[in-house]
Structures are given as C-alpha cells and as structure tokens.
Design a protein around this motif. Sequence first.
Motif, PDB file in Angstrom:
ATOM      1  N   GLN A   1    -105.958  40.099 -26.404  1.00  0.00           N
ATOM      2  CA  GLN A   1    -106.445  38.744 -26.170  1.00  0.00           C
ATOM      3  C   GLN A   1    -105.357  37.722 -26.512  1.00  0.00           C
ATOM      4  O   GLN A   1    -105.157  36.750 -25.792  1.00  0.00           O
ATOM      5  N   ASP A   2    -104.625  37.972 -27.589  1.00  0.00           N
ATOM      6  CA  ASP A   2    -103.540  37.064 -27.978  1.00  0.00           C
ATOM      7  C   ASP A   2    -102.434  37.060 -26.932  1.00  0.00           C
ATOM      8  O   ASP A   2    -101.848  36.017 -26.631  1.00  0.00           O
ATOM      9  N   SER A   3    -102.142  38.237 -26.373  1.00  0.00           N
ATOM     10  CA  SER A   3    -101.104  38.321 -25.353  1.00  0.00           C
ATOM     11  C   SER A   3    -101.489  37.525 -24.109  1.00  0.00           C
ATOM     12  O   SER A   3    -100.655  36.824 -23.513  1.00  0.00           O
ATOM     13  N   ALA A   4    -102.755  37.624 -23.711  1.00  0.00           N
ATOM     14  CA  ALA A   4    -103.216  36.862 -22.549  1.00  0.00           C
ATOM     15  C   ALA A   4    -103.139  35.362 -22.812  1.00  0.00           C
ATOM     16  O   ALA A   4    -102.698  34.582 -21.947  1.00  0.00           O
TER      17      ALA A   4
ATOM     18  N   THR B   1    -101.046  29.943 -22.024  1.00  0.00           N
ATOM     19  CA  THR B   1    -100.907  28.659 -22.737  1.00  0.00           C
ATOM     20  C   THR B   1     -99.451  28.322 -23.031  1.00  0.00           C
ATOM     21  O   THR B   1     -99.180  27.460 -23.860  1.00  0.00           O
ATOM     22  N   HIS B   2     -98.535  29.001 -22.352  1.00  0.00           N
ATOM     23  CA  HIS B   2     -97.100  28.785 -22.533  1.00  0.00           C
ATOM     24  C   HIS B   2     -96.740  28.902 -24.006  1.00  0.00           C
ATOM     25  O   HIS B   2     -96.296  27.960 -24.652  1.00  0.00           O
ATOM     26  N   HIS B   3     -96.927  30.101 -24.527  1.00  0.00           N
ATOM     27  CA  HIS B   3     -96.620  30.426 -25.931  1.00  0.00           C
ATOM     28  C   HIS B   3     -97.428  29.565 -26.907  1.00  0.00           C
ATOM     29  O   HIS B   3     -96.900  29.063 -27.900  1.00  0.00           O
TER      30      HIS B   3
ATOM     31  N   ALA C   1     -86.725  32.789 -38.516  1.00  0.00           N
ATOM     32  CA  ALA C   1     -86.548  31.341 -38.580  1.00  0.00           C
ATOM     33  C   ALA C   1     -87.581  30.667 -37.680  1.00  0.00           C
ATOM     34  O   ALA C   1     -88.061  31.267 -36.707  1.00  0.00           O
ATOM     35  N   PRO C   2     -87.950  29.419 -37.969  1.00  0.00           N
ATOM     36  CA  PRO C   2     -89.022  28.742 -37.210  1.00  0.00           C
ATOM     37  C   PRO C   2     -88.542  28.205 -35.855  1.00  0.00           C
ATOM     38  O   PRO C   2     -88.448  27.002 -35.646  1.00  0.00           O
ATOM     39  N   PHE C   3     -88.271  29.127 -34.928  1.00  0.00           N
ATOM     40  CA  PHE C   3     -87.801  28.711 -33.606  1.00  0.00           C
ATOM     41  C   PHE C   3     -88.945  28.215 -32.726  1.00  0.00           C
ATOM     42  O   PHE C   3     -88.702  27.596 -31.690  1.00  0.00           O
ATOM     43  N   ALA C   4     -90.179  28.531 -33.097  1.00  0.00           N
ATOM     44  CA  ALA C   4     -91.345  28.121 -32.308  1.00  0.00           C
ATOM     45  C   ALA C   4     -92.526  28.025 -33.266  1.00  0.00           C
ATOM     46  O   ALA C   4     -92.378  28.168 -34.485  1.00  0.00           O
ATOM     47  N   ASN C   5     -93.716  27.802 -32.705  1.00  0.00           N
ATOM     48  CA  ASN C   5     -94.894  27.685 -33.559  1.00  0.00           C
ATOM     49  C   ASN C   5     -95.188  29.015 -34.252  1.00  0.00           C
ATOM     50  O   ASN C   5     -94.787  30.084 -33.795  1.00  0.00           O
TER      51      ASN C   5
END
Length: 465
Positions: free
Chosen positions: A318-321, A326-328, A113-117
């Motif tokens: 890189q995505d994890s960093a 960037t706060h998710h 479900a779209p709980f975040a971006n």
Amino acid sequence: MPNIRRKQHLGLIGMLLIAVAFAALQLTAVTGRASPDTKNYLSYALSLSGESREEAGRRAIAHSCASGQHASLSPVPWTNRKDVGESEEQCVRRLNDSVAYWLHHGNTEGMTAPFANQRFMAIFEARPGYPLFLVPFVTAFGATWGLWLAGLVIALAGSVCVLLALRAAGASRRAGLAGQTLYLALPTGTVAMNPLSDGLALALGTVVVLGCVLLLRDRPRTDAETGTTTGPAARAGAAGPRAGAVLVAGGLALMFLVRYSQALLLAVALAAVLLAWSGRLRLRRRPPGPVLRAGALCGALAAGVYAGAHLLGWPMGQDSAQDLLTHHYQRPDLPNPWPEFFVRERVFWSAWLRRQAAQPILPVLLALSAWALLRRRSAVLPIALAAGAAGLLNQAGHPNLGQLYGYRLIVFLWLLPALAIPLLLDRPRTGTAHPSPSRGGTEDHSVPVPVGGAPGGVRHPASRS
C-alpha cells in the motif's frame, strides 16, 4: 587423473579470464554511474562507518554531483544522471538546499541524510543490507573507488553463482562459462555494477538459484563417481540438499535486509513453480519428494519474509502504491489508490510491449529461453522460470513510466536467458548411465539432478565439453 586436473584448470582459467575481461571493461566508467538514489545508500553507509549524519550527507552530495558531471546524456531516463546545463556547484547547492528544507520540516532522525521527507526516506532505512555491505569498501577506498569495487564484487559473485548453478544442474563446462558471460554481458551485469541495492539483491538471488538446484539433487556425487578432486565445479558437484537448503535460507535472509520486497517475490515465485511442478509429478505418478520439499521451504521463507517486514513496520504494498501516485508522498494519500494504480499498470505495460516490439532484444532472448525449456530437461530451468517471474512481479509493483527504458526493477527477468540459453550448447542426453572415471576423463564432471519428465527421477549423464 592428470587429464581430469588439466580440464579443471582450463575451466578455472576460463572463469578467471571472463572475470578479468569484465573488470577491465568496467574501468572505462569508474564514475558517472550514480543515480538519484545512490546518495541515499552512500550517506547510510557513511553513517554506519562513523560519520555524523550531516557529514555523511555532505559527502554523499559531493559524490553524486561529481559523478553527474561524467554521466551519459543519453535520452534513456534511468541512465541520465545530469540535468542539462547544471554545473557541479549548482547541483551541490540544490541538494544542500533540499537537505536544509527537509531538516526544517521534521526529518531529523534516521541513518540517511534528509534528502526528502521522512516517509520516503523510510524506504531506504528499511534496506540496511546494502549500506552495510558498502562500509568496508567506502572506508578503505573512498566513495568513488569503493562503490566501483563493491559493484565489481557483486557482479562477479553473481556470475560465478550462475556458472555453478548450471554445472550443478549437469551442464557442460562450456555451458557454464557461457552462462557466466551472458550474466555479465546482459543488463544483469549492468545493474550489478550500478551503486544501488538492486545489484546485491540480484547476486543473492543467484545464490538462492544455486541452492534450489542443489535441493533438487537426489544425492551428492562422490569422488569415486566423478573422478574429481578440486575446483569450483567439483565442489558444486559434491554439495547436496543440505547445502542447498542453507544457501536458499541464507540467501533469502540476506536479501531480506537488502531489498525485502524482491526477496518476498522471489520466494513466492519459487514456491509457486516448485509446488506446481510437484503436483505435475504426482499426477504422472512419479515421486515429487525433492521438488515438494524445495517448494515447501520457499513457501515457508516467503511467509517469514512477509511477517518480518510487517513486524518491523517496513513500508508494504500500500505504501509503494501511494509513493507512486503521490510523487513520493508530496501530495495527500489517496483514500483508495488501487483503481488509479491499475490504470498505471495498463499504461506502463502497453508502452513496455511497444518498446519490446521496436527493440526486440529481450523477446528474442526469451524465445531462445522458451526453446531451451521445450528441448532440454534440467532442474535449473524451472528455477530460472521462477526467477524471471519474480522480475516481472517486481516491475508490476512499480508501473512507473520513468523506468520504461531501465532494467533494474525487472532485472530478474534477465536471469532466465542467462540460465536457459547456455543449455542449448549441450546436446540432449537420454538414459541413466553415469560418467565413468575409467574413461580417461573424457566426460565432464557435473552432477545429476532429478528430471521431472523421466520416470522415477532418472538421472542424466553429464555432457561432454
């Protein structure tokens, strides 16, 4: 033979009693375990079971908010599930508003479900193994009891693999049962019970540990050598390197679907430790064959995990960093995240070390593990060391102060004491004699493994119970 069977039955009874005691203790907290990420996995599982994305999200929100009302209000961030003063109705309204917002802002695809971006939710889309594992549980028993039963199965399976790994490495029955107990009593048991992917990844990690121990054996023991016929320890004793290779490859393949980053780190750590061990054996002019083959297998599997994640386009380092900084992904990406990331590393580990000094439970257990590494010779010890290193590497990849008081990211480190400390219960053995069936079953029926410190891969006899 009757005496042998009686001892096997006693070992099986001990294993079952530990499992029943653990299950009974877990009944005190059937709900209240949900973390903010639980709703992501639950909605994914409900979607896989046939629910629409909207209905799956609604049910996941209802479970998360109901669980939050039973959560601990302790100051430990990771275990605090509830905002003080927020009612269940307010929680449902807040999460429904969030879903509506992100649905309006483009998150219209995926199983969760779209709980975040959408970029943040892609992290959970890349972990289909845990939701797939949950499907039969939540379908048959509903969200609350289904998640609890799934956690119980995960925890008990991991504990049995620890027991079998110790027994396959030549430890006594009491050491194996102690390893099972430690696994369930330490944060490994806590993390396994929580409705997150970390517990299933940990259980699969214990399968890999067991497989590595079997890979390091010279050959399987026969019934004539051990005098055994049935029982989990006997079956572990009868398995050989081929079974070990299947367990290592299968465990890492399944772990790839559950939490591929941890699978990669575990495979890399195992390859590094085993190849270093084989190099040491070469320097001492001793045959490194089984160790080298195990290291090569783990190295090949590490390359396969990395290539698979890259080909599937799953989020990488890189995505994890960027997620952390960037706060998710709610702020623009940094052009070069690594300088700030390493600042976060320094801050996190400084705070982590201060916490260990204030509450030195883990340092004491690691000191006992180091004692076992120095005083005992067992194939399980370098494997346990590699598993612990994988836990440290995983935490290093997520230097988030919000995880300072938690265990789930560093949980593989706790496998080291669970596997090493029980060996201190057995007396050190020397020599090459095998246990003899003609001695009335007084010897424990574990199996020999090659020992790096002994000439020519000397086999140690099994310890007495």
